[in-house]
Enzyme design. Structure first.
Site, mmCIF file in Angstrom:
data_model
loop_
_atom_site.group_PDB
_atom_site.id
_atom_site.type_symbol
_atom_site.label_atom_id
_atom_site.label_comp_id
_atom_site.label_asym_id
_atom_site.label_seq_id
_atom_site.Cartn_x
_atom_site.Cartn_y
_atom_site.Cartn_z
ATOM 1 N N LYS A 262 -4.613 -1.622 6.100
ATOM 2 C CA LYS A 262 -3.963 -1.014 6.235
ATOM 3 C C LYS A 262 -4.400 -1.673 8.426
ATOM 4 O O LYS A 262 -4.303 -1.989 9.260
ATOM 5 C CB LYS A 262 -4.013 0.252 6.920
ATOM 6 C CG LYS A 262 -2.852 0.260 5.501
ATOM 7 C CD LYS A 262 -2.629 2.256 5.858
ATOM 8 C CE LYS A 262 -3.458 2.556 5.264
ATOM 9 N NZ LYS A 262 -4.055 3.804 4.169
ATOM 10 N N ARG B 294 0.461 6.705 -7.271
ATOM 11 C CA ARG B 294 -0.972 7.193 -7.276
ATOM 12 C C ARG B 294 -1.323 8.290 -7.492
ATOM 13 O O ARG B 294 -2.361 8.877 -8.084
ATOM 14 C CB ARG B 294 -2.602 5.880 -6.282
ATOM 15 C CG ARG B 294 -2.643 4.745 -6.683
ATOM 16 C CD ARG B 294 -3.675 4.319 -5.470
ATOM 17 N NE ARG B 294 -4.811 4.385 -4.493
ATOM 18 C CZ ARG B 294 -5.536 4.705 -3.801
ATOM 19 N NH1 ARG B 294 -4.342 3.968 -3.532
ATOM 20 N NH2 ARG B 294 -6.478 5.358 -3.726
ATOM 21 N N ASP C 224 0.780 -1.580 -0.173
ATOM 22 C CA ASP C 224 -0.074 -0.111 -0.056
ATOM 23 C C ASP C 224 0.595 1.118 -0.163
ATOM 24 O O ASP C 224 0.597 2.690 -0.877
ATOM 25 C CB ASP C 224 -0.682 0.406 1.367
ATOM 26 C CG ASP C 224 -2.084 1.509 1.138
ATOM 27 O OD1 ASP C 224 -2.449 1.924 -0.187
ATOM 28 O OD2 ASP C 224 -1.695 2.157 2.220
HETATM 29 N N1 URA Z 1 -6.742 6.782 2.695
HETATM 30 C C1 URA Z 1 -6.291 5.704 2.675
HETATM 31 O O1 URA Z 1 -5.415 5.322 3.374
HETATM 32 N N2 URA Z 1 -6.137 5.119 1.341
HETATM 33 C C2 URA Z 1 -6.358 5.139 0.506
HETATM 34 O O2 URA Z 1 -6.429 5.433 -0.764
HETATM 35 C C3 URA Z 1 -7.175 6.560 0.598
HETATM 36 C C4 URA Z 1 -7.343 6.953 1.928
#
Ligand code: URA
Length: 417
Positions: free
Chosen positions: A186, A167, A160
């Site tokens: 998470k 992203r 992530d």
């Molecule tokens: N918060 C996150 O942890 N991930 C996202 O993609 C958007 C907000």
């Protein structure tokens, strides 16, 4: 392999569990370059993902790093996640409040980015407060105090971290399956059994409309349930800032006032509401109403405040700053800005106020930048309140003299009719 997956997604076909796992593993091991992963993310942005694909992506991300196991703790561990906004200091109150009412809260939080603040930055305004520690140490504090908040460590959900950064620079943040899998990977890796989601909508939030927020909440709840978590969500408005304070130490101060039962009404109500839901989900009360009453008592008799104090001390923070919040970092200048009009405040633009606080130094434009804990904006009124020409609208805490452009933007962010 990746080219065939990009092609498949581009044409709206469903990827298998195995394909998604192999792709994420290969990306983490740097066998897939960013330009190909960006193309894949953009294909997801246009075509979306089925729930099966979203579960697979979440699972692959969870297992790209360490996973915390909290099952040896006594009691049901609770967590809550807010999709973020302006003045959102809820975790600072909610975590000790739930713990003071009998819950166990092990919370992993993030830092602020752009106009949205982050719990970890806020807590670091308290000198000494440790937001990074070994998982065993974190669990020990949760065991003793029943409340702890740490930052996301770099060993958790590695995929992530890489994907989020990509992203961020490829216009692929605002995709429901990507946001949902990012957040839920998470939450699940952090180990709690009971998870409450606060999905914000409005100009200061990721989701601009209530409909989009509901869709995101539903997607995240489905993911959580698939991973055997007890899930619930609340949808809340982020068109105006939450509470009155925006900025790190200023928000800690407001959170402490709230823990004494003297916080701004909108903020205190949201904290009690969310705490009551978590207590109910953890079977510690038989209804949400009973939970609200329990939280009211814990705020009134300072039990929640003392729990916060205990948590701060356990995490190395200097308790004297909590006992006397006037000692928290202070800016060199406090400028009062007065209304130029008589009327009712119709809009307090959360996004522009968040950006203005960021310009003062309260937030970061890029990941990794330093922030100034002392600066920010303390509003004196909420939407719907009446002001006349000489009413002070806000106290601006800054470390430089405000320039005319900033002041003009401040007035543009408050509409009075
Ligand atoms: N918060 C996150 O942890 N991930 C996202 O993609 C958007 C907000």
């Amino acid at each position: 392999m990746i080219i065939s997956l990009i092609e498949k997604k581009k044409h709206g076909q469903e990827l298998t569990w195995d394909e998604i796992h192999r792709m994420i593993d290969a990306y983490v091991q740097k066998q897939i370059p960013d330009y190909q992963m960006s193309a894949f993310l953009m294909a997801v942005w246009f075509q979306g993902m089925t729930m099966e694909e979203t579960f697979a992506l979440t699972d692959a991300m969870i297992h790209s790093g360490k996973v915390l196991d909290l099952h040896d703790l006594e009691g049901v561990s609770c967590d809550k996640h807010s999709t973020g906004g302006v003045g959102d200091k809820t975790s600072l109150v909610l975590v000790p409040l739930v713990a003071a009412c009998g819950g166990v809260v092990a919370k992993m939080s993030g830092r602020g980015l752009g106009h949205t603040g982050g719990t970890i930055d806020k807590l670091e305004s308290i000198p000494g407060f440790q937001t990074t520690m070994e998982p065993e140490c974190f669990k020990q504090i949760v065991k003793q105090v029943h409340a702890a908040i740490i930052g996301q460590s770099s060993d958790f959900v590695v995929a992530d971290q890489l994907l989020y950064a990509l992203r961020d620079v490829t216009g692929t943040i605002d995709s429901i399956p990507l946001i949902a899998s990012s957040i839920m990977s998470k939450k699940i890796a952090a180990g709690s059994d009971v998870i409450l989601l606060d999905v914000k909508y409005g100009e200061g939030a990721f989701m601009k409309t209530k409909e989009e927020a509901v869709k995101l909440a539903e997607c995240m709840c489905q993911i959580g349930k698939r991973f055997n978590r007890k899930m619930q969500s609340v949808i809340s408005n982020m068109n105006e800032p939450l509470g009155l304070a925006i900025g790190n130490a200023l928000e800690v101060k407001e959170a402490i006032e709230t823990l004494h039962g003297k916080g701004p009404k909108d903020f205190q109500t949201l904290c009690q509401e969310e705490a009551a839901i978590l207590l109910h989900m953890a079977d510690l009360v038989s209804s949400k109403e009973e939970g609200i009453e329990k939280t009211r008592v814990a705020l009134e008799n300072d039990q929640a405040f003392f729990k916060f104090l205990e948590m701060v001390t356990a995490q190395g923070g200097d308790a004297s700053f909590v006992l006397d919040p006037s000692r928290l970092p202070k800016a060199a200048y406090v400028t009062d800005l007065y209304s130029k009009k008589t009327g009712t405040i119709s809009t307090l633009h959360a996004l522009s106020l968040g950006l203005l606080a960021m310009e003062l130094g309260a937030g970061r434009k890029k990941k990794g930048e330093a922030i100034d804990p002392s600066v920010g904006i303390v509003l004196t009124h909420k939407q719907g309140e009446y002001v006349d020409e000489d009413t002070c609208l806000a106290h601006i805490h800054s470390n430089h003299i405000l320039d005319d452009k900033w002041i003009q933007k401040f007035y543009e962010s408050i509409e009075i009719k």
